[in-house]
Design a protein around this motif. Structure first.
Motif, PDB file in Angstrom:
ATOM      1  N   SER A 164       0.831  -1.212   0.000  1.00  0.00           N
ATOM      2  CA  SER A 164       0.000   0.000   0.000  1.00  0.00           C
ATOM      3  C   SER A 164       0.865   1.262   0.000  1.00  0.00           C
ATOM      4  CB  SER A 164      -0.920  -0.008   1.233  1.00  0.00           C
ATOM      5  OG  SER A 164      -1.779  -1.122   1.210  1.00  0.00           O
ATOM      6  N   LEU A 173       2.682   1.994  -3.681  1.00  0.00           N
ATOM      7  CA  LEU A 173       1.890   1.927  -4.911  1.00  0.00           C
ATOM      8  C   LEU A 173       2.489   2.786  -6.023  1.00  0.00           C
ATOM      9  CD1 LEU A 173      -1.809   1.964  -3.603  1.00  0.00           C
ATOM     10  CD2 LEU A 173      -0.585   0.078  -4.727  1.00  0.00           C
ATOM     11  N   GLN A 204      -0.921  -9.354  -4.817  1.00  0.00           N
ATOM     12  CA  GLN A 204      -1.652  -8.088  -4.755  1.00  0.00           C
ATOM     13  C   GLN A 204      -0.874  -6.970  -5.421  1.00  0.00           C
ATOM     14  OE1 GLN A 204      -2.382  -5.558  -1.051  1.00  0.00           O
ATOM     15  NE2 GLN A 204      -4.309  -6.699  -1.185  1.00  0.00           N
ATOM     16  N   LYS A 223      -1.785  -4.720  -9.372  1.00  0.00           N
ATOM     17  CA  LYS A 223      -2.140  -3.295  -9.321  1.00  0.00           C
ATOM     18  C   LYS A 223      -2.153  -2.694 -10.735  1.00  0.00           C
ATOM     19  CE  LYS A 223      -2.647  -2.775  -4.872  1.00  0.00           C
ATOM     20  NZ  LYS A 223      -3.959  -2.438  -4.303  1.00  0.00           N
ATOM     21  N   GLU A 265      -3.783   3.562 -11.732  1.00  0.00           N
ATOM     22  CA  GLU A 265      -4.244   3.821 -10.385  1.00  0.00           C
ATOM     23  C   GLU A 265      -3.063   3.922  -9.408  1.00  0.00           C
ATOM     24  OE1 GLU A 265      -7.057   0.903  -9.183  1.00  0.00           O
ATOM     25  OE2 GLU A 265      -8.551   1.432 -10.709  1.00  0.00           O
ATOM     26  N   ALA A 266      -2.036   3.094  -9.665  1.00  0.00           N
ATOM     27  CA  ALA A 266      -0.854   3.143  -8.796  1.00  0.00           C
ATOM     28  C   ALA A 266      -0.134   4.484  -8.882  1.00  0.00           C
ATOM     29  CB  ALA A 266       0.105   2.009  -9.154  1.00  0.00           C
ATOM     30  N   SER A 289      -1.771   7.258  -6.895  1.00  0.00           N
ATOM     31  CA  SER A 289      -1.861   7.066  -5.442  1.00  0.00           C
ATOM     32  C   SER A 289      -1.011   8.027  -4.645  1.00  0.00           C
ATOM     33  CB  SER A 289      -1.454   5.631  -5.081  1.00  0.00           C
ATOM     34  OG  SER A 289      -0.082   5.424  -5.384  1.00  0.00           O
TER      35      SER A 289
END
Length: 410
Positions: free
Chosen positions: A312, A315, A397, A401, A405-406, A409
């Motif tokens: 998280s 990202l 995960q 990604k 979108e990464a 972030s």
């Protein structure tokens, strides 16, 4: 190959970049690996001590003991607790001692009878000592020599003489050679006739220290206690060493018959005693090692959680790498390597910690842990598997990604 090397370097650099977090992440693995190795090594060490002790006495030694043993109760340890770690609830008694002694197949026998009561030497009561009633055959049965003096003879069965351990000699008389000195037990005076050499371990017992013991004739014990003293073990040796197993089987039948069909006694040879001890120790070792292994699972969950947090937090980095051409497999490999590095490093630290703990136990306690290469390899393999298994979910995960979108972030 260059890709693998670069990913390994990236994984190591990532772990180094967050040293404190990495340490706390791998702590569960460290504790788990160290615990498993230490527990198994202690179990193996005790098995080797018992096995070596029994082989010292000889494989032809026959041991007769009650099969019904109960744990001690109360806060204050009794002489029975000190010697066997258990209370004697079986039926081993004077008739059994006589039957074994008179058996034509038995060359020598010696009971070990617990005599309770206070001991008083030159410097007051001897609190740590305990009295054992036995026979003149004991030294030859346990291959234990005397440092000074002589052991009592067969015709001394009702004479107040004693053979004492080295520590008892020092505490009771503050002398290395107190031959001819006396002490009182049950209000009667006993003369010290001999001093045993140092016992490396107590005969078939890990709890007692026979260097604290006082040995007196079994007939005297029975007279002083009015035949109420419990006998926790009888040691014997057959006339023919090659027939030890057969003699033990016949002796078991003889004792069962004398007790109306079931004597409540176990008759074991040296090898059978090793097997019985090993079975119990293996069961306890597996049980405790299984509990310790749970911390490995907890450590793996900790690695997974931290790696999920790491995904998280990184990202934007994942988005940039995908934007410049990194594949899902390459992203996944990087995070898998990071979790594996954490787990394997924790395993190495755990192994080193286990060696340090075992060295400390050897130096400062009577335990002699034995670390085998098999358990070290197993611990290393498990730590590697933990890293791979618990690193899979975060790695997948990260690989899935979406790069757009990464990148958004940040």
């Amino acid at each position: 190959m260059r890709l693998t090397a670069s990913h390994l370097k990236a994984g190591v650099d990532s772990v180094r970049g967050a040293k404190i977090r990495s340490f706390w992440t791998m702590l569960g693995v460290v504790i788990g690996v160290a615990s498993v190795i230490v527990i198994v090594s202690i179990g193996e060490g005790i098995k080797q001590q018992i096995g070596g002790q029994i082989h010292h006495y000889g494989d032809n030694l026959i041991i007769v003991r009650p099969t019904q043993l109960g744990t001690g109760t109360g806060d204050k340890p009794t002489n029975s607790n000190l010697i066997s770690g258990l209370n004697v609830n079986g039926t081993l008694g004077i008739k059994d001692i006589s039957a074994i002694k008179s058996n034509p197949d038995i060359a020598a026998s010696a009971p070990l009878t617990i005599a309770s009561g206070s001991l008083k030497g030159d410097y007051g009561n001897y609190q740590d000592g305990f009295v054992i009633g036995t026979s003149s055959d004991l030294p030859s049965l346990i291959n234990q020599s005397l440092a000074y003096g002589l052991f009592f003879r067969e015709d001394d069965d009702d004479v107040n003489v004693a053979i004492i351990g080295q520590h008892a000699s020092e505490v009771m008389f503050s002398a290395d050679i107190p031959l001819g000195r006396s002490f009182t037990f049950h209000g009667e005076r006993f003369i010290v006739r001999g001093i045993f050499n140092q016992f490396n371990s107590s005969p078939l017992s890990q709890q007692a220290d026979f260097n604290n013991a006082i040995f007196i004739p079994n007939g005297v014990v029975e007279r002083l206690t009015k035949n109420t003293a419990p006998t926790y073990e009888i040691l014997a040796r057959s006339n023919d060493d090659s027939q030890t197993s057969q003699v033990a089987a016949k002796l078991k039948s003889q004792l069962d018959k004398a007790h109306g069909g079931d004597s409540g006694l176990a008759v074991l040879t040296g090898n059978q005693n090793i097997t019985a001890s090993d079975d119990i120790l293996n069961l306890l070792t597996r049980l405790v090692a299984g509990v310790a292994a749970i911390s490995l699972f907890v450590g793996g969950v900790g690695i997974m959680n931290v790696m999920l947090v790491s995904v998280s937090e990184r990202l934007h980095e994942i988005g940039i790498r995908k934007a410049v051409g990194a594949t899902n497999g390459q992203i996944m490999s990087q995070f898998m390597i990071e979790s594996t590095v954490l787990s394997v490093t924790g395993g190495v630290i755990g192994i080193a910690l286990a060696f340090i703990i075992d060295l400390a136990l050897t130096a400062f306690t009577s335990l002699k842990p034995s670390i085998s290469w098999e358990i070290v390899l197993l611990a290393s393999g498990v730590s590697l598997i933990v890293g791979v298994v618990f690193g899979t979910v975060p790695a997948i995960q990260a690989a899935r990604k979406d790069p757009i979108e990464a990148l958004r972030s940040e």
